[in-house]
Structure formats: C-alpha cells, structure tokens
Motif scaffolding. Structure first.
Motif, PDB file in Angstrom:
ATOM      1  N   UNK A  87      38.630  -7.115 -37.464  1.00  0.00           N
ATOM      2  CA  UNK A  87      38.983  -5.501 -37.460  1.00  0.00           C
ATOM      3  C   UNK A  87      38.809  -4.672 -38.755  1.00  0.00           C
ATOM      4  N   UNK A  88      39.077  -5.151 -39.711  1.00  0.00           N
ATOM      5  CA  UNK A  88      38.923  -4.542 -40.963  1.00  0.00           C
ATOM      6  C   UNK A  88      37.485  -4.518 -41.140  1.00  0.00           C
ATOM      7  N   UNK A  89      36.831  -5.215 -41.165  1.00  0.00           N
ATOM      8  CA  UNK A  89      35.324  -5.122 -41.522  1.00  0.00           C
ATOM      9  C   UNK A  89      34.640  -4.270 -40.479  1.00  0.00           C
ATOM     10  N   UNK A  90      34.910  -4.047 -39.255  1.00  0.00           N
ATOM     11  CA  UNK A  90      34.445  -3.271 -38.410  1.00  0.00           C
ATOM     12  C   UNK A  90      34.884  -1.602 -38.749  1.00  0.00           C
ATOM     13  N   UNK A  91      35.988  -1.727 -39.227  1.00  0.00           N
ATOM     14  CA  UNK A  91      36.757  -0.349 -39.655  1.00  0.00           C
ATOM     15  C   UNK A  91      35.942   0.032 -40.811  1.00  0.00           C
ATOM     16  N   UNK A 142      30.521  -1.493 -46.699  1.00  0.00           N
ATOM     17  CA  UNK A 142      30.762  -2.879 -45.618  1.00  0.00           C
ATOM     18  C   UNK A 142      30.691  -4.063 -46.229  1.00  0.00           C
ATOM     19  N   UNK A 143      29.538  -4.462 -47.098  1.00  0.00           N
ATOM     20  CA  UNK A 143      29.441  -5.627 -47.643  1.00  0.00           C
ATOM     21  C   UNK A 143      30.286  -5.991 -48.630  1.00  0.00           C
ATOM     22  N   UNK A 144      30.858  -4.838 -49.417  1.00  0.00           N
ATOM     23  CA  UNK A 144      31.661  -5.236 -50.435  1.00  0.00           C
ATOM     24  C   UNK A 144      33.193  -5.525 -49.759  1.00  0.00           C
ATOM     25  N   UNK A 145      33.590  -4.891 -48.762  1.00  0.00           N
ATOM     26  CA  UNK A 145      34.538  -5.309 -47.911  1.00  0.00           C
ATOM     27  C   UNK A 145      34.833  -6.391 -47.496  1.00  0.00           C
ATOM     28  N   UNK A 146      33.694  -6.955 -46.915  1.00  0.00           N
ATOM     29  CA  UNK A 146      33.523  -8.288 -46.250  1.00  0.00           C
ATOM     30  C   UNK A 146      33.557  -9.322 -47.116  1.00  0.00           C
TER      31      UNK A 146
END
Length: 329
Positions: free
Chosen positions: A258-262, A271-275
């Motif tokens: 959910x967080x990665x999609x958000x 996105x890559x940093x969050x993942x």
C-alpha cells in the motif's frame, strides 16, 4: 459538505506523525510483527473468505453513515471475516463427524437459510462491536442499530441484538480486538518519517487510506493477480490457492504494498527510495513489494505503473522480520 464527510476529513487532518519516541516505535513495530507472524501461521489451511466486495462496501457505507473512523470499518470487516470463517469451519467439522459416524446428515439447506437470514444482523453487530473498541470516538447505540435494521425490513428486539453480539464474541473467544492493515500502514509511515523518507508521511497517509479501501473492495481480483504473478501461471491449482491464503492474511506485506503504491502515485521519482526503506525496515523482498504494489496500482490507476521487477518469490514471505519476531517470542 455533509456532516459525515466533514467528520471523517477532520479526523484525517488531526493525524500526527513524529510525536512518539523511537524506542516506543521500535517496541510497537516488533509487537505488530509478532502478531502478524501468528496471524499468518493461523491462516494456513483456513477455509473460505468473506471479504467480498458487496459485504465490504456495505460495512464501509454503514460506517460512513454512522460517522465512524476508518479504523472501525476495517476492524468490523476483520471481525466479520473471522466470525464467518469460524461458522464455515464449524459446519464442515459437523459434516465430517456425521460422515465418520454414519449419522443422518443435517438439512444443510435449512441451515444455510438460517445463517443467511441472520447475516445482516451479524454484520451490523460486528460494526457495533468494532465501534465499542474505539469507545474514545463514538459508540453506536442499540437504538440506532435497531432503527437501521428496521429501515431494511429486519425487525429485531434489543434482546436479539444482544444475543447476536454475544454469539460473535463467543465464536471468537472474545478476541475481537484484531489488528488491521491500517495499524501496520501507520506504524511503517511513522518509521519512514524517522528514516528520512522524501515523501512526507502525512501526504502518503491520505493516499494509503484510499488505496486500502480499494484493496478491501477489490480483494479477490488483486490477490488473484498477485497469485498468478508469484507462480508465473495464469491458472493456479487448488493446492496453490490454498497455500496462498496465508499471503492474503499477511498485513505487513499488504502495508508495504500500500505504501509503495501510494509513493508511486504521490511522487514516482521517489518510489525506489521508499521501497528500499520498506525493505530495510521489514526484511520483505524488494521483488515482493514491487509485485504487490504493481497489482494494487494496476487495479487503481491502470497502466501507468512502476516497471515490474523480476517475479516475486512464490511464498512472498517477510523472512527477516518474521525471524526477528520468532526469536523474541
């Protein structure tokens, strides 16, 4: 803007991140990891699923009508899911006992009709019980519930309503304070904030709530696509489907997806940093996070999704986090 919507938006805007000590967050995250590990293990071999779109939509709309927090609607769905699964398992157990003892089988058609006739009452009882768990916010009174049921053509007494609540409580051994994916999402957002995530936690939080609603409403198609991707086969076998039940109950995995999609929706460049942060925090494989976020985005925003990485491992397990949880139990 009507009062229910204003109330819900106000509760979202009041949500605060960064106000809790890091030691407390670490303890809470470990506790959630242990709960998740236990839930995943207990899900193995579980029969059936009742997170159907129409049922979830009913709960969400009812919760909104009664001005309940989002956490209450998720908890109500989880209570109802556990209760109905327990009912299905009890019916199966009775049938197997009768078969082994060669007894006269019950009238299953009549039993099914009895369960169906009480389903709306049980559903509303689950919402009411969930509201009582968040008593600091709002509790739904018996009068409100009975009036609502009457508008649908269901006439019940206060005694029947109390008996319905007690039936749910006894079936679940009074264990109704169940964790929800929202608790995992908010805890991970808290940790991301401390880890220097480029996308603000408050900004991600609102999008996460929208996507979490979507996952609940489209639970089966999202997880079916995830299953097909994980086994690289468009037609999963029954055994593969049964083993995949534990993945559906992995709320830590769902939270990172959910967080990665958000994050992709809010700022795809980050996105890559969050993942990467989510992988470091939970130990869940990068491929697994990518696959689940891809499935969520495919069912929400369509084709403009992050490039799919290599297929996710078959079991999609958060190995490092679960190992840590097991070692601390």
């Amino acid at each position: 803007m009507d009062r229910p919507v204003r109330s819900r938006l106000a509760s979202l805007s009041d949500f605060q991140f960064g106000a809790v000590a890091t030691e407390t967050i670490e303890d809470a995250l470990l506790h959630l990891a242990q709960q998740n590990e236990q839930a995943v293990q207990e899900a193995a071999g579980r029969m059936g699923s009742f997170r159907e779109t129409r049922i979830v939509e009913f709960v969400f709309l009812l919760s909104e009508q009664w001005c309940l927090e989002k956490s209450v609607s998720y908890q109500a769905v989880e209570i109802l899911e556990r209760f109905m699964v327990k009912q299905a398992e009890n019916m199966h157990r009775q049938a197997m006992v009768q078969l082994s003892e060669k007894k006269e089988p019950q009238n299953w058609k009549a039993l099914k009709e009895q369960l169906s006739s009480k389903f709306v009452l049980r559903l509303v009882s689950c919402v009411q019980l969930a509201s009582k768990l968040s008593f600091h916010y709002k509790i739904i009174s018996n009068v409100t519930v009975l009036n609502f049921l009457q508008t649908l053509g269901y006439v019940h007494s206060k005694e029947e309503l109390l008996e319905s609540e007690l039936d749910v409580l006894k079936s679940l051994n009074f264990q109704i304070n169940l964790p929800t994916p929202l608790a995992y999402v908010e805890m991970l957002l808290e940790v991301l904030g401390y880890n220097g995530c480029l996308v603000p936690a408050t900004q991600l939080h609102a999008t996460c709530l929208t996507l979490l609603d979507l996952v609940y409403l489209l639970h089966e198609p999202i997880y079916e696509s995830l299953l097909r991707a994980s086994i690289e086969n468009s037609v999963p076998s029954q055994l593969q489907g049964e083993k995949f039940v534990s993945v559906k109950e992995d709320f830590m995995l769902l939270a990172v997806g959910i967080i990665a999609a958000s994050a992709f929706i809010q700022n795809h460049q980050c996105w890559s940093q969050v993942v990467g942060h989510l992988h470091s925090i939970t130990g869940i494989a990068l491929e697994s996070i990518a696959e689940l976020s891809y499935a969520i985005l495919t069912h929400s925003v369509g084709a403009n999704t992050p490039a799919r990485q290599q297929p996710a491992p078959p079991h999609l397990e958060a190995r490092a986090l679960r190992a840590a949880a097991a070692s601390n139990t």
